[in-house]
Design a protein around this motif. Structure first.
Motif, PDB file in Angstrom:
ATOM      1  N   CYS A 350       0.848  -1.186   0.000  1.00  0.00           N
ATOM      2  CA  CYS A 350       0.000   0.000   0.000  1.00  0.00           C
ATOM      3  C   CYS A 350       0.886   1.238   0.000  1.00  0.00           C
ATOM      4  CB  CYS A 350      -0.910  -0.003   1.228  1.00  0.00           C
ATOM      5  SG  CYS A 350      -2.109   1.354   1.231  1.00  0.00           S
ATOM      6  N   VAL A 351       0.626   2.133  -0.935  1.00  0.00           N
ATOM      7  CA  VAL A 351       1.327   3.411  -1.012  1.00  0.00           C
ATOM      8  C   VAL A 351       0.425   4.453  -0.371  1.00  0.00           C
ATOM      9  CG1 VAL A 351       2.439   5.087  -2.529  1.00  0.00           C
ATOM     10  CG2 VAL A 351       2.377   2.658  -3.174  1.00  0.00           C
ATOM     11  N   PHE A 352       0.955   5.165   0.626  1.00  0.00           N
ATOM     12  CA  PHE A 352       0.108   6.053   1.416  1.00  0.00           C
ATOM     13  C   PHE A 352       0.072   7.475   0.871  1.00  0.00           C
ATOM     14  CE2 PHE A 352       0.318   2.392   4.007  1.00  0.00           C
ATOM     15  CZ  PHE A 352      -0.829   2.407   4.788  1.00  0.00           C
ATOM     16  N   ILE A 353      -0.203   7.558  -0.444  1.00  0.00           N
ATOM     17  CA  ILE A 353      -0.711   8.803  -0.971  1.00  0.00           C
ATOM     18  C   ILE A 353      -2.184   8.844  -0.591  1.00  0.00           C
ATOM     19  CG2 ILE A 353       0.976   9.026  -2.846  1.00  0.00           C
ATOM     20  CD1 ILE A 353      -1.105   7.739  -4.718  1.00  0.00           C
ATOM     21  N   ASP A 354      -2.857   9.920  -0.931  1.00  0.00           N
ATOM     22  CA  ASP A 354      -4.274  10.029  -0.590  1.00  0.00           C
ATOM     23  C   ASP A 354      -5.050  10.381  -1.850  1.00  0.00           C
ATOM     24  OD1 ASP A 354      -6.660  10.289   0.790  1.00  0.00           O
ATOM     25  OD2 ASP A 354      -6.228  12.335   1.464  1.00  0.00           O
ATOM     26  N   PRO A 355      -5.933   9.495  -2.341  1.00  0.00           N
ATOM     27  CA  PRO A 355      -6.319   8.216  -1.756  1.00  0.00           C
ATOM     28  C   PRO A 355      -5.211   7.170  -1.878  1.00  0.00           C
ATOM     29  CG  PRO A 355      -7.320   8.464  -3.908  1.00  0.00           C
ATOM     30  CD  PRO A 355      -6.667   9.772  -3.607  1.00  0.00           C
ATOM     31  N   GLN A 356      -5.275   6.169  -1.003  1.00  0.00           N
ATOM     32  CA  GLN A 356      -4.244   5.134  -0.964  1.00  0.00           C
ATOM     33  C   GLN A 356      -4.227   4.311  -2.249  1.00  0.00           C
ATOM     34  OE1 GLN A 356      -4.958   2.751   2.541  1.00  0.00           O
ATOM     35  NE2 GLN A 356      -4.891   4.537   3.908  1.00  0.00           N
ATOM     36  N   LEU A 357      -3.023   3.892  -2.628  1.00  0.00           N
ATOM     37  CA  LEU A 357      -2.846   2.981  -3.758  1.00  0.00           C
ATOM     38  C   LEU A 357      -2.411   1.628  -3.209  1.00  0.00           C
ATOM     39  CD1 LEU A 357      -2.466   2.132  -6.722  1.00  0.00           C
ATOM     40  CD2 LEU A 357      -0.160   3.145  -6.613  1.00  0.00           C
ATOM     41  N   ALA A 358      -3.269   0.628  -3.350  1.00  0.00           N
ATOM     42  CA  ALA A 358      -2.984  -0.705  -2.811  1.00  0.00           C
ATOM     43  C   ALA A 358      -3.012  -1.736  -3.936  1.00  0.00           C
ATOM     44  CB  ALA A 358      -3.994  -1.071  -1.729  1.00  0.00           C
ATOM     45  N   ARG A 359      -2.128  -2.708  -3.846  1.00  0.00           N
ATOM     46  CA  ARG A 359      -2.038  -3.736  -4.885  1.00  0.00           C
ATOM     47  C   ARG A 359      -1.798  -5.105  -4.264  1.00  0.00           C
ATOM     48  NH1 ARG A 359       0.892  -3.512  -9.583  1.00  0.00           N
ATOM     49  NH2 ARG A 359       1.115  -5.757  -9.323  1.00  0.00           N
ATOM     50  N   VAL A 360      -2.370  -6.130  -4.900  1.00  0.00           N
ATOM     51  CA  VAL A 360      -2.051  -7.515  -4.573  1.00  0.00           C
ATOM     52  C   VAL A 360      -2.241  -8.338  -5.845  1.00  0.00           C
ATOM     53  CG1 VAL A 360      -4.396  -8.102  -3.809  1.00  0.00           C
ATOM     54  CG2 VAL A 360      -2.438  -9.426  -2.943  1.00  0.00           C
ATOM     55  N   GLY A 361      -1.346  -9.286  -6.082  1.00  0.00           N
ATOM     56  CA  GLY A 361      -1.452 -10.129  -7.268  1.00  0.00           C
ATOM     57  C   GLY A 361      -1.089  -9.390  -8.549  1.00  0.00           C
ATOM     58  N   TRP A 362      -1.577  -9.923  -9.692  1.00  0.00           N
ATOM     59  CA  TRP A 362      -1.230  -9.367 -11.000  1.00  0.00           C
ATOM     60  C   TRP A 362      -2.024  -8.111 -11.307  1.00  0.00           C
ATOM     61  CZ3 TRP A 362       2.934 -11.814 -11.955  1.00  0.00           C
ATOM     62  CH2 TRP A 362       3.046 -13.198 -11.834  1.00  0.00           C
ATOM     63  N   ASN A 363      -1.425  -7.247 -12.117  1.00  0.00           N
ATOM     64  CA  ASN A 363      -2.200  -6.186 -12.748  1.00  0.00           C
ATOM     65  C   ASN A 363      -2.257  -6.489 -14.244  1.00  0.00           C
ATOM     66  OD1 ASN A 363       0.286  -5.389 -13.763  1.00  0.00           O
ATOM     67  ND2 ASN A 363       0.348  -3.435 -12.678  1.00  0.00           N
ATOM     68  N   GLU A 364      -2.906  -5.633 -15.012  1.00  0.00           N
ATOM     69  CA  GLU A 364      -3.109  -5.924 -16.433  1.00  0.00           C
ATOM     70  C   GLU A 364      -1.800  -6.012 -17.211  1.00  0.00           C
ATOM     71  OE1 GLU A 364      -6.565  -4.860 -18.989  1.00  0.00           O
ATOM     72  OE2 GLU A 364      -6.726  -3.206 -17.543  1.00  0.00           O
TER      73      GLU A 364
END
Length: 464
Positions: A350-364
């Motif tokens: 999770c990147v704590f910019i606002d709004p948060q950027l969260a990732r899990v698994g693959w992206n496109e």
């Protein structure tokens, strides 16, 4: 020569829990730390930066108070008070970590710098004291990483900031120039814009967050533009100079040569493994070209009995992954449980910019590169009831699913409390819950999580 069963070098988020777990088995352990207990997370990373980001968010919300029908005539940011609050939280967390270690039996905490000797013993250099010679059956290296400062003409003669020193400022910069548009640069850039600085972010990449999908980049770029954060890309910095309280950055881009001046300069150009100065070359520990220590499935290095975990061993550079390394290593080495492995594990962040950027698994873009079949769904926050009620409508939920099995392949959550929603999806992935089952779940209203119903219902549909 004092002998231990295990010596742990570095009291970070792998070192501390590992040392306590080993000592709890009745085995003698020495925990060596050259600077401060708690590692980067507590002292320079997660805890202090997120504490300051919370202050920045309050400033942002106060500035928007009129949008909620609350009239605030005037307010100001006390940068010194922000720093003092940050220091209080750091001391609180560090104190808790220290007490936990001190309660452990069979565990010696030694402040000093550990250096391997040719005979595979460890010399601990203690400032102002006599060096200690130690020996162990097993050594665990958890020395983490440090800011990577590039070689730029004039930089060493400028009073530049890094991700640690910027948090010690007592005044708000008039114009903060950020070299590096990675996650660290984005967090500090938005933070100081909300504190009142003019902010310019410069990066050699062609866009923000290049590891994320292009639509994620576009939305974050729009958010930063809305907050009047200036971003410059395809930048090759050629020279930095300092005179009369101003820092001048000279650069070259596709449009030609240019320059920009500011009051402060943050160098946020990534981090490098802290593998130097340990004497690894004297005992034959193999390093990768990046400087990371090469390890096997047991986190063992090329030298039997010497292990490495966390950032220094090339694990994903997140606190929770370093902690997980310690969990896996302890179970594999001391409990004989080989079923636990770092291979194939999900890596949430999770990147704590606002709004948060969260990732899990693959992206496109990762799925396309690997030829993985997928379908995608996207749900915009501007259609979320909870987001509308709180006036936090920027961003979206995005999911990738397997067309045949209906299992979730990955998700990107760009929204308020995005990290919390990402964790829910992570558990669904681990539990093998198909996306269409989530689509039809009754989820409490009005919550942000209920938008997962809508997200899963968008799979296959056009997301415009």
């Amino acid at each position: 020569m004092k002998k231990y069963h295990a010596i742990v070098i570095g009291a970070g988020q792998s070192g501390m829990p590992l040392a306590k777990k080993i000592s709890a088995k009745g085995l003698s352990v020495a925990l060596i730390e050259k600077r401060a207990l708690g590692g980067t997370c507590i002292n320079d990373g997660c805890s202090p930066t997120k504490t300051m980001a919370a202050s920045a968010r309050i400033a942002h919300l106060v500035g928007r108070a009129g949008d909620f029908g609350v009239n605030v005539k005037d307010f100001s940011v006390d940068q010194k008070a922000v720093r003092d609050r940050k220091n209080h939280i750091v001391e609180l967390f560090r104190g808790g970590a220290t007490k936990g270690l001190q309660k452990a039996e069979n565990l010696d905490i030694i402040m000093g710098e550990g250096v391997f000797q040719a005979d595979k013993t460890l010399l601990v250099k203690k400032p102002g004291q006599e060096d200690l010679a130690l020996e162990a059956k097993k050594y665990f290296i958890n020395t983490g990483s440090a800011p990577n400062i590039p070689t730029i003409e004039g930089l060493k003669d400028c009073p530049y900031l890094d991700s640690t020193s910027i948090m010690e400022l007592e005044e708000t910069p008039k114009h903060l120039i950020v070299l590096g548009g990675g996650y660290i640069g984005l967090e500090f850039g938005q933070m100081f814009k909300r504190f009142g600085s003019k902010v310019t972010i410069m990066d050699m990449a062609s866009r923000l967050v290049p590891r994320e999908d292009s639509d994620v980049c576009e939305e974050i770029s729009a958010i930063f533009k809305e907050e009047q954060i200036d971003t410059k890309f395809n930048i090759a910095v050629e020279k930095v100079s300092y005179a009369n309280g101003k820092i001048m950055v000279s650069y070259d881009d596709k449009a030609g040569k240019g320059s920009i001046s500011g009051s402060h300069l943050l160098v946020a150009t990534g981090r490098k493994p802290s593998s130097e100065g340990l004497g690894l070359e004297t005992i034959g520990v193999k390093l990768a070209g990046s400087g990371h220590i090469v390890v096997d499935d047991n986190f063992e290095t090329s030298v039997p009995g010497i292990y490495a975990l966390g950032d220094v061993a090339g694990s994903p550079p997140f606190t929770h992954m370093a902690y997980h390394d310690a969990h896996i290593a302890f179970n594999r080495i001391f409990e004989g449980n080989k079923s636990l492995s770092a291979k194939g594990r999900l890596v949430p962040y999770c990147v704590f910019i606002d709004p948060q950027l969260a990732r899990v698994g693959w992206n496109e873009q990762q799925a396309k590169e690997r030829g993985i079949p997928y379908e995608t769904g996207k749900f915009w926050m501007k259609h979320s009831g909870r987001a509308l009620e709180t006036d936090e409508t920027r961003g979206f939920f995005k999911v990738l699913v397997d067309p045949e099995s209906k299992q979730i392949l990955g998700a990107t959550i760009l929204s308020m409390d995005g990290g919390e929603i990402m964790a829910v999806i992570q558990m669904a992935m681990v539990g093998g819950v198909p996306y269409d089952q989530i689509q039809h779940l009754p989820i409490a209203h009005p919550t942000l999580a209920e938008s997962l119903n809508n997200l899963m219902g968008q799979v296959k549909r056009t997301n415009k």
